[in-house]
Design a protein around this motif. Structure first.
Motif, PDB file in Angstrom:
ATOM      1  N   ASN A 140       0.853  -1.190   0.000  1.00  0.00           N
ATOM      2  CA  ASN A 140       0.000   0.000   0.000  1.00  0.00           C
ATOM      3  C   ASN A 140       0.892   1.244   0.000  1.00  0.00           C
ATOM      4  N   PRO A 141       0.313   2.426  -0.239  1.00  0.00           N
ATOM      5  CA  PRO A 141       1.125   3.645  -0.294  1.00  0.00           C
ATOM      6  C   PRO A 141       1.865   3.942   1.001  1.00  0.00           C
ATOM      7  N   ASP A 142       1.283   3.592   2.150  1.00  0.00           N
ATOM      8  CA  ASP A 142       1.951   3.861   3.415  1.00  0.00           C
ATOM      9  C   ASP A 142       3.219   3.032   3.547  1.00  0.00           C
ATOM     10  N   GLN A 143       3.151   1.771   3.156  1.00  0.00           N
ATOM     11  CA  GLN A 143       4.356   0.944   3.183  1.00  0.00           C
ATOM     12  C   GLN A 143       5.411   1.499   2.241  1.00  0.00           C
ATOM     13  N   ALA A 144       5.004   1.962   1.080  1.00  0.00           N
ATOM     14  CA  ALA A 144       5.960   2.545   0.143  1.00  0.00           C
ATOM     15  C   ALA A 144       6.637   3.770   0.753  1.00  0.00           C
ATOM     16  N   ARG A 145       5.850   4.600   1.419  1.00  0.00           N
ATOM     17  CA  ARG A 145       6.406   5.802   2.052  1.00  0.00           C
ATOM     18  C   ARG A 145       7.402   5.437   3.151  1.00  0.00           C
ATOM     19  N   LEU A 146       7.051   4.479   3.990  1.00  0.00           N
ATOM     20  CA  LEU A 146       7.928   4.065   5.084  1.00  0.00           C
ATOM     21  C   LEU A 146       9.188   3.397   4.551  1.00  0.00           C
ATOM     22  N   THR A 147       9.054   2.645   3.476  1.00  0.00           N
ATOM     23  CA  THR A 147      10.221   1.989   2.882  1.00  0.00           C
ATOM     24  C   THR A 147      11.199   3.015   2.332  1.00  0.00           C
ATOM     25  N   ARG A 148      10.692   3.993   1.582  1.00  0.00           N
ATOM     26  CA  ARG A 148      11.577   5.027   1.041  1.00  0.00           C
ATOM     27  C   ARG A 148      12.298   5.766   2.168  1.00  0.00           C
ATOM     28  N   ALA A 149      11.567   6.089   3.213  1.00  0.00           N
ATOM     29  CA  ALA A 149      12.161   6.822   4.334  1.00  0.00           C
ATOM     30  C   ALA A 149      13.257   6.004   5.012  1.00  0.00           C
ATOM     31  N   TYR A 150      13.024   4.706   5.167  1.00  0.00           N
ATOM     32  CA  TYR A 150      14.009   3.892   5.876  1.00  0.00           C
ATOM     33  C   TYR A 150      15.252   3.658   5.024  1.00  0.00           C
ATOM     34  N   VAL A 151      15.076   3.414   3.739  1.00  0.00           N
ATOM     35  CA  VAL A 151      16.238   3.246   2.872  1.00  0.00           C
ATOM     36  C   VAL A 151      17.061   4.536   2.837  1.00  0.00           C
ATOM     37  N   ALA A 152      16.391   5.666   2.809  1.00  0.00           N
ATOM     38  CA  ALA A 152      17.104   6.951   2.845  1.00  0.00           C
ATOM     39  C   ALA A 152      17.854   7.108   4.171  1.00  0.00           C
ATOM     40  N   GLN A 153      17.228   6.697   5.260  1.00  0.00           N
ATOM     41  CA  GLN A 153      17.874   6.780   6.572  1.00  0.00           C
ATOM     42  C   GLN A 153      19.115   5.892   6.626  1.00  0.00           C
ATOM     43  N   LEU A 154      19.002   4.665   6.127  1.00  0.00           N
ATOM     44  CA  LEU A 154      20.137   3.745   6.142  1.00  0.00           C
ATOM     45  C   LEU A 154      21.258   4.250   5.245  1.00  0.00           C
ATOM     46  N   THR A 155      20.892   4.817   4.106  1.00  0.00           N
ATOM     47  CA  THR A 155      21.895   5.339   3.184  1.00  0.00           C
ATOM     48  C   THR A 155      22.643   6.510   3.806  1.00  0.00           C
ATOM     49  N   ALA A 156      21.909   7.427   4.437  1.00  0.00           N
ATOM     50  CA  ALA A 156      22.538   8.596   5.060  1.00  0.00           C
ATOM     51  C   ALA A 156      23.435   8.196   6.223  1.00  0.00           C
ATOM     52  N   ALA A 157      23.052   7.131   6.925  1.00  0.00           N
ATOM     53  CA  ALA A 157      23.828   6.672   8.083  1.00  0.00           C
ATOM     54  C   ALA A 157      25.053   5.866   7.676  1.00  0.00           C
ATOM     55  N   ARG A 158      25.180   5.539   6.397  1.00  0.00           N
ATOM     56  CA  ARG A 158      26.283   4.719   5.895  1.00  0.00           C
ATOM     57  C   ARG A 158      26.399   3.433   6.724  1.00  0.00           C
ATOM     58  N   THR A 159      25.269   2.798   6.901  1.00  0.00           N
ATOM     59  CA  THR A 159      25.202   1.598   7.736  1.00  0.00           C
ATOM     60  C   THR A 159      26.075   0.479   7.186  1.00  0.00           C
ATOM     61  N   TRP A 160      26.204   0.382   5.849  1.00  0.00           N
ATOM     62  CA  TRP A 160      27.051  -0.608   5.205  1.00  0.00           C
ATOM     63  C   TRP A 160      28.130   0.111   4.409  1.00  0.00           C
TER      64      TRP A 160
END
Length: 219
Positions: A140-160
């Motif tokens: 659903n759109p809410d899952q899409a929104r949360l997914t984009r936000a989390y991937v952006a968060q992980l990318t900014a944090a340089r988790t890997w």
């Protein structure tokens, strides 16, 4: 491909090595609040569905997990055909969960932390091809929104140290895999592929997320 993977696993992998490669992803900054309501569904793809199913069936609040295929058409959702890598499908798991017990964000955190390596492009461990890609199939759109936000968060944090290659695919149907793929990890705990590639993921869940661990696997 899976038979070859077993041979490669025996020669190149170890349980300790697989566990050491896991990264504890941070808590999602944006998440859906826990609240009573109907069962919810998440669909994740992160390599061979045997191990991903084995992880998510052990999370409190998850009521069922099914292995299957997502991303391609219904008529080609057949194991031997999907294995060609030409159908558009990914091996995926459908997770039904109680949103009053476990959040979508928590499921994503487990997905990125122990269920697979999100920096491997079109492969996961010894398995290669687009059918083993890292993908979240938003329901659903809410899952899409949360997914984009989390991937952006992980990318900014340089988790890997490597780039996250996880894709987001919306509006794609999930098709259950053949019966012999369901509960495969529990039914075949002594298979070399399971021992070297998948049991470390389940152990990683118990070690890194003890508060989520369920001694009784979901149906």
């Amino acid at each position: 491909m899976r038979a070859l993977a077993i041979a490669l696993a025996l020669s190149a992998c170890s349980v300790a090595g697989a566990a050491e490669r896991m990264v504890l992803a941070p808590v999602p900054a944006i998440d859906a609040p826990l609240k009573a309501g109907p069962m919810a569904t998440a669909v994740f793809a992160g390599g061979c569905f045997w191990g991903v199913e084995g992880v998510f069936e052990r999370i409190k609040g998850v009521v069922s997990v099914r292995s299957g295929y997502a991303g391609g058409p219904r008529n080609l959702a057949i194991y031997d055909v999907v294995g060609s890598g030409m159908t558009g499908h990914a091996e995926a798991v459908e997770i039904r969960y109680d949103p009053a017990v476990v959040s979508y964000g928590t499921l994503m955190r487990v997905f990125f932390s122990v269920a697979h390596d999100p920096t491997q492009l079109n492969r996961q461990g010894p398995d290669t091809g687009s059918q083993y890609r890292s993908t979240i199939f938003a329901q659903n759109p809410d899952q899409a929104r949360l997914t984009r936000a989390y991937v952006a968060q992980l990318t900014a944090a340089r988790t890997w140290p490597g780039r996250i290659v996880t894709t987001l695919e919306s509006g794609k149907s999930f098709y259950p895999a053949e019966n012999y793929h369901q509960n495969y990890l529990r039914a075949n705990p002594l298979q070399p592929y399971i021992i070297y590639n998948d049991l470390p993921k389940v152990a990683g869940l118990k070690e890194r997320f003890p508060q989520l661990w369920s001694d009784k696997p979901a149906a």
